[in-house]
Enzyme design. Structure first.
Site, PDB file in Angstrom:
ATOM      1  N   GLU A 116     -14.431  -1.526  -2.387  1.00 39.84           N
ATOM      2  CA  GLU A 116     -14.694  -1.680  -0.947  1.00 39.84           C
ATOM      3  C   GLU A 116     -16.039  -1.075  -0.577  1.00 39.84           C
ATOM      4  O   GLU A 116     -16.332   0.082  -0.906  1.00 39.84           O
ATOM      5  CB  GLU A 116     -13.588  -1.039  -0.114  1.00 39.84           C
ATOM      6  CG  GLU A 116     -13.810  -1.213   1.385  1.00 39.84           C
ATOM      7  CD  GLU A 116     -12.612  -0.919   2.244  1.00 39.84           C
ATOM      8  OE1 GLU A 116     -12.737  -1.002   3.489  1.00 39.84           O
ATOM      9  OE2 GLU A 116     -11.542  -0.608   1.686  1.00 39.84           O
ATOM     10  N   LYS A 135      -0.403  -0.444  -4.305  1.00 36.35           N
ATOM     11  CA  LYS A 135      -1.828  -0.107  -4.338  1.00 36.35           C
ATOM     12  C   LYS A 135      -2.000   1.328  -3.851  1.00 36.35           C
ATOM     13  O   LYS A 135      -1.315   1.763  -2.918  1.00 36.35           O
ATOM     14  CB  LYS A 135      -2.656  -1.038  -3.450  1.00 36.35           C
ATOM     15  CG  LYS A 135      -4.168  -0.751  -3.518  1.00 36.35           C
ATOM     16  CD  LYS A 135      -4.971  -1.738  -2.694  1.00 36.35           C
ATOM     17  CE  LYS A 135      -4.911  -1.464  -1.211  1.00 36.35           C
ATOM     18  NZ  LYS A 135      -5.563  -0.164  -0.826  1.00 36.35           N
ATOM     19  N   GLU A 165      -5.236   4.509  -3.367  1.00 35.88           N
ATOM     20  CA  GLU A 165      -6.668   4.777  -3.335  1.00 35.88           C
ATOM     21  C   GLU A 165      -7.043   5.905  -4.294  1.00 35.88           C
ATOM     22  O   GLU A 165      -6.228   6.777  -4.603  1.00 35.88           O
ATOM     23  CB  GLU A 165      -7.092   5.150  -1.917  1.00 35.88           C
ATOM     24  CG  GLU A 165      -6.943   4.014  -0.918  1.00 35.88           C
ATOM     25  CD  GLU A 165      -7.429   4.377   0.476  1.00 35.88           C
ATOM     26  OE1 GLU A 165      -7.351   3.516   1.361  1.00 35.88           O
ATOM     27  OE2 GLU A 165      -7.899   5.516   0.690  1.00 35.88           O
ATOM     28  N   ASP A 183       0.830  -1.202   0.000  1.00 37.90           N
ATOM     29  CA  ASP A 183       0.000   0.000   0.000  1.00 37.90           C
ATOM     30  C   ASP A 183       0.868   1.256   0.000  1.00 37.90           C
ATOM     31  O   ASP A 183       1.894   1.315   0.703  1.00 37.90           O
ATOM     32  CB  ASP A 183      -0.876   0.030   1.259  1.00 37.90           C
ATOM     33  CG  ASP A 183      -2.358  -0.122   0.953  1.00 37.90           C
ATOM     34  OD1 ASP A 183      -2.768   0.122  -0.192  1.00 37.90           O
ATOM     35  OD2 ASP A 183      -3.099  -0.483   1.883  1.00 37.90           O
TER      36      ASP A 183
END
Length: 293
Positions: A206, A137, A139, A107
């Site tokens: 999510e 990863k 967001e 992340d």
């Protein structure tokens, strides 16, 4: 070709499945893309240390996420926001050292990529060079497309993350289900397509309604990874401490999407109590646990 010859014709070799396979090399994003073409569903778990990661690797888990969820599960923070790139790099390196086959995704924590694509490239490069992860990863949908595009152009595989994005929990004002209502649904579709167009090899959905997740999955050629997003996603991920019954939920309120496959918190507590009672009673260490001259 006669029927007899047809029956004897060699079959095309079947590509090994992602889950449970054995190989002498790491899973790559090419393997992930092939699984999407085959219609194969696959599991992903978080991992934050070498020992746990080795257990999951031996179990055949093909993809592990060193998630910023470490802030809640391992570092004692109230959210993922305080997690630093230093912490992420250290724990990602541990997970890489503990595994041989799984694709390890690290992340990018809050504040390490939002400023600019150049900042994202510096942060992602560090995770690749110092920790050895196979992908990163980050967001965000449309707002993160430029970051994703630059990373992919630089040769860094990117897993995107849309829907509820925990790093934005302050802006969300909690953990609401995403994609309810026409406007919200259309925005989530735009976000998913934006990260695909920018070059992401997969996208986490999510806390998205099951119906919308199914629509997104059908509309993309990259895999969707669901967490609280229904059964139609190409893959499913859980935080391992949730999956194994280690998390102590405030007020016992476990999220609806979590399924516990073990009760390790109780088992570990019982083991600690048994050890303590043996020490207090003087029965540990016993003669067989002691050395003699």
């Amino acid at each position: 070709m006669t029927q007899q010859h047809a029956a004897q014709a060699p079959r095309e070799p079947r590509e090994p499945g992602l889950y449970g396979g054995k190989s002498s090399r790491r899973i790559t994003v090419r393997d992930i893309a092939a699984a999407k073409r085959r219609g194969e569903k696959w599991p992903m778990l978080t991992a934050y240390d070498a020992l746990t990661a080795s257990v999951f690797d031996e179990a055949g888990i093909p993809v592990m996420l060193v998630g910023d969820s470490m802030g809640n599960t391992h570092l004692g923070y109230d959210s993922t926001v305080p997690v630093t790139l230093d912490e992420m790099t250290m724990l990602s390196a541990a997970v890489v050292r503990g595994t041989k086959r799984a694709l390890i995704v690290g992340d990018l924590p809050f504040g390490s990529y939002q400023e600019s694509p150049a900042q994202a490239l510096r942060s992602a490069t560090r995770l690749l060079k110092e920790a050895g992860v196979g992908a990163v990863k980050l967001e965000g949908g449309e707002r993160s497309a430029d970051q994703i595009r630059l990373l992919v152009e630089a040769g860094i595989p990117v897993m995107a993350h849309v829907g509820l994005t925990p790093q934005s929990v302050l802006a969300f004002g909690g953990h609401p289900v995403q994609g309810r209502g026409e406007e919200a649904a259309q925005q989530l579709l735009r976000d998913a397509k934006a990260v695909q167009d920018a070059g992401a090899f997969a996208v986490v959905l999510e806390l998205v309604t099951a119906e919308l997740s199914a629509e997104v999955t059908r509309s993309l050629h990259i895999p969707t990874v669901g967490i609280g997003a229904g059964a139609e996603c190409d893959a499913q991920v859980l935080v391992w401490t949730d999956m194994a019954g280690m998390t102590d939920w405030p007020g016992g309120r476990m999220p609806r999407f979590v399924k516990q496959y073990a009760q390790l918190r109780g088992a570990l507590g019982d083991a600690a109590k048994a050890f303590a009672e043996d020490v207090v009673a003087g029965t540990y260490p016993a003669p067989e646990h002691s050395f003699r001259s």
